[in-house]
Motif scaffolding. Sequence first.
Motif, PDB file in Angstrom:
ATOM      1  N   LEU A   1      46.631  26.645  34.716  1.00 45.16           N
ATOM      2  CA  LEU A   1      46.529  28.070  35.030  1.00 45.16           C
ATOM      3  C   LEU A   1      45.501  28.239  36.138  1.00 45.16           C
ATOM      4  O   LEU A   1      44.338  27.853  35.986  1.00 45.16           O
ATOM      5  CB  LEU A   1      46.093  28.856  33.787  1.00 45.16           C
TER       6      LEU A   1
ATOM      7  N   LEU B   1      50.764  37.881  36.419  1.00 43.03           N
ATOM      8  CA  LEU B   1      50.872  36.438  36.172  1.00 43.03           C
ATOM      9  C   LEU B   1      52.215  35.947  36.676  1.00 43.03           C
ATOM     10  O   LEU B   1      53.254  36.570  36.421  1.00 43.03           O
ATOM     11  CB  LEU B   1      50.753  36.144  34.673  1.00 43.03           C
TER      12      LEU B   1
ATOM     13  N   GLU C   1      37.412  34.504  30.452  1.00 44.52           N
ATOM     14  CA  GLU C   1      38.882  34.446  30.503  1.00 44.52           C
ATOM     15  C   GLU C   1      39.395  33.312  29.611  1.00 44.52           C
ATOM     16  O   GLU C   1      40.342  33.492  28.837  1.00 44.52           O
ATOM     17  CB  GLU C   1      39.373  34.221  31.947  1.00 44.52           C
TER      18      GLU C   1
ATOM     19  N   THR D   1      49.000  35.811  42.877  1.00 42.77           N
ATOM     20  CA  THR D   1      48.363  36.364  41.686  1.00 42.77           C
ATOM     21  C   THR D   1      47.905  35.163  40.847  1.00 42.77           C
ATOM     22  O   THR D   1      47.928  34.050  41.336  1.00 42.77           O
ATOM     23  CB  THR D   1      49.361  37.260  40.919  1.00 42.77           C
ATOM     24  N   ASP D   2      47.484  35.375  39.605  1.00 44.65           N
ATOM     25  CA  ASP D   2      47.215  34.238  38.726  1.00 44.65           C
ATOM     26  C   ASP D   2      48.520  33.480  38.530  1.00 44.65           C
ATOM     27  O   ASP D   2      49.587  34.082  38.349  1.00 44.65           O
ATOM     28  CB  ASP D   2      46.692  34.715  37.379  1.00 44.65           C
TER      29      ASP D   2
ATOM     30  N   LEU E   1      43.338  30.770  38.252  1.00 42.98           N
ATOM     31  CA  LEU E   1      42.820  32.136  38.183  1.00 42.98           C
ATOM     32  C   LEU E   1      42.269  32.541  39.542  1.00 42.98           C
ATOM     33  O   LEU E   1      41.404  31.867  40.092  1.00 42.98           O
ATOM     34  CB  LEU E   1      41.694  32.227  37.157  1.00 42.98           C
ATOM     35  N   ILE E   2      42.740  33.676  40.071  1.00 42.62           N
ATOM     36  CA  ILE E   2      42.207  34.124  41.363  1.00 42.62           C
ATOM     37  C   ILE E   2      41.194  35.263  41.211  1.00 42.62           C
ATOM     38  O   ILE E   2      40.342  35.443  42.043  1.00 42.62           O
ATOM     39  CB  ILE E   2      43.320  34.546  42.353  1.00 42.62           C
ATOM     40  N   LYS E   3      41.314  36.031  40.107  1.00 41.12           N
ATOM     41  CA  LYS E   3      40.386  37.154  39.934  1.00 41.12           C
ATOM     42  C   LYS E   3      39.886  37.193  38.490  1.00 41.12           C
ATOM     43  O   LYS E   3      40.218  38.114  37.741  1.00 41.12           O
ATOM     44  CB  LYS E   3      41.081  38.473  40.305  1.00 41.12           C
ATOM     45  N   PRO E   4      39.109  36.185  38.079  1.00 42.37           N
ATOM     46  CA  PRO E   4      38.607  36.202  36.706  1.00 42.37           C
ATOM     47  C   PRO E   4      37.697  37.409  36.483  1.00 42.37           C
ATOM     48  O   PRO E   4      37.023  37.856  37.404  1.00 42.37           O
ATOM     49  CB  PRO E   4      37.826  34.887  36.602  1.00 42.37           C
TER      50      PRO E   4
ATOM     51  N   ASN F   1      34.960  33.148  34.428  1.00 43.87           N
ATOM     52  CA  ASN F   1      35.923  32.092  34.075  1.00 43.87           C
ATOM     53  C   ASN F   1      35.842  31.737  32.588  1.00 43.87           C
ATOM     54  O   ASN F   1      36.868  31.565  31.921  1.00 43.87           O
ATOM     55  CB  ASN F   1      35.670  30.833  34.922  1.00 43.87           C
TER      56      ASN F   1
ATOM     57  N   ILE G   1      42.568  25.287  32.816  1.00 43.49           N
ATOM     58  CA  ILE G   1      42.306  26.495  33.604  1.00 43.49           C
ATOM     59  C   ILE G   1      41.397  26.136  34.770  1.00 43.49           C
ATOM     60  O   ILE G   1      40.364  25.495  34.590  1.00 43.49           O
ATOM     61  CB  ILE G   1      41.654  27.595  32.742  1.00 43.49           C
TER      62      ILE G   1
ATOM     63  N   CYS H   1      47.244  42.093  30.942  1.00 42.64           N
ATOM     64  CA  CYS H   1      48.366  41.468  31.665  1.00 42.64           C
ATOM     65  C   CYS H   1      49.610  42.302  31.370  1.00 42.64           C
ATOM     66  O   CYS H   1      50.170  42.240  30.276  1.00 42.64           O
ATOM     67  CB  CYS H   1      48.554  40.027  31.171  1.00 42.64           C
TER      68      CYS H   1
END
Length: 282
Positions: free
Chosen positions: A123, A247, A25, A276-277, A125-128, A22, A93, A135
């Motif tokens: 924002l 995204l 990112e 997704t994010d 984040l699901i897959k940091p 995290n 985030i 992207c």
Amino acid sequence: MSLQPFKSIAIGAAFSPNLKANLYEAARLSLFFGSKLFLIHVGEASDDKIKTLKVFLNPFKKDNLDFEVVFKPGDPVEAILSVTDEKNIDLLILGAVQRERFIKYYVGSIARKITRKAKCSVLLLIKPSVERVACQHIVVNGLQDPKTEQTIKAAFYLGKQLEADKITIVEEIKQEQVAIKVDDDKSLRRANIMKERIKLRENSRIKEIIEHIPEKYTKDIAIKSQPIFGKQGYSIGHYAQISRADLLVMNAPSKMTFWDRLFPHDIEHILTELPTDVLILQ
């Protein structure tokens, strides 16, 4: 359009297994956008915590990352929201949670409450990742709304800064707009003609918005307009998922009432099952 919509970025820094990813990112985004980064930790300050956070961010020292650690004891939702107000944060985030037994992601209860109440953009984040994952494809809502033009402009700014290959603008059209009962070939043709007219109208509206965006943000990116008939929020989330978008950019909802949460729509569909994010723009 502001050349720097996110002057200040914050991230909730909980000491979880995803902390390093995290932080990486958030640090990368801060450098991409030329922003100051605030690390918000809900709890008491300690030298050990500060040391751990600084060690994680040490690789970004050479890039002159500007960051500040903020400690705030108390209720996690209220603590994080109060810091975003005090520090005039533009983008918050938050890490989303993976549901263990399913290949699905959802927002944890704390993140969902913060997302609903935040006055800044959020924002999720699901897959940091510690290593940067490019992207490539951004999906942005194009629904008819006063906020949409600014949201689309912001998506193109993001596309430029993140060097994305493609932006798809999804216009969600409610089925009620095609108010024809289809019970034979003739009514089916009429319904299809009406759908095509609505699609042309929507594409024309989106084209006009894009024409007002400076060329430097639009020239090196593939642009697609995608009208979809269906339920708002659910349709665009499904599209982002099947098109493997990196995204999804959405308008922030207007102030939600008890009834909005009882009968989910728009952003609530997205918060239930993140495709997704997701970036929710204020």
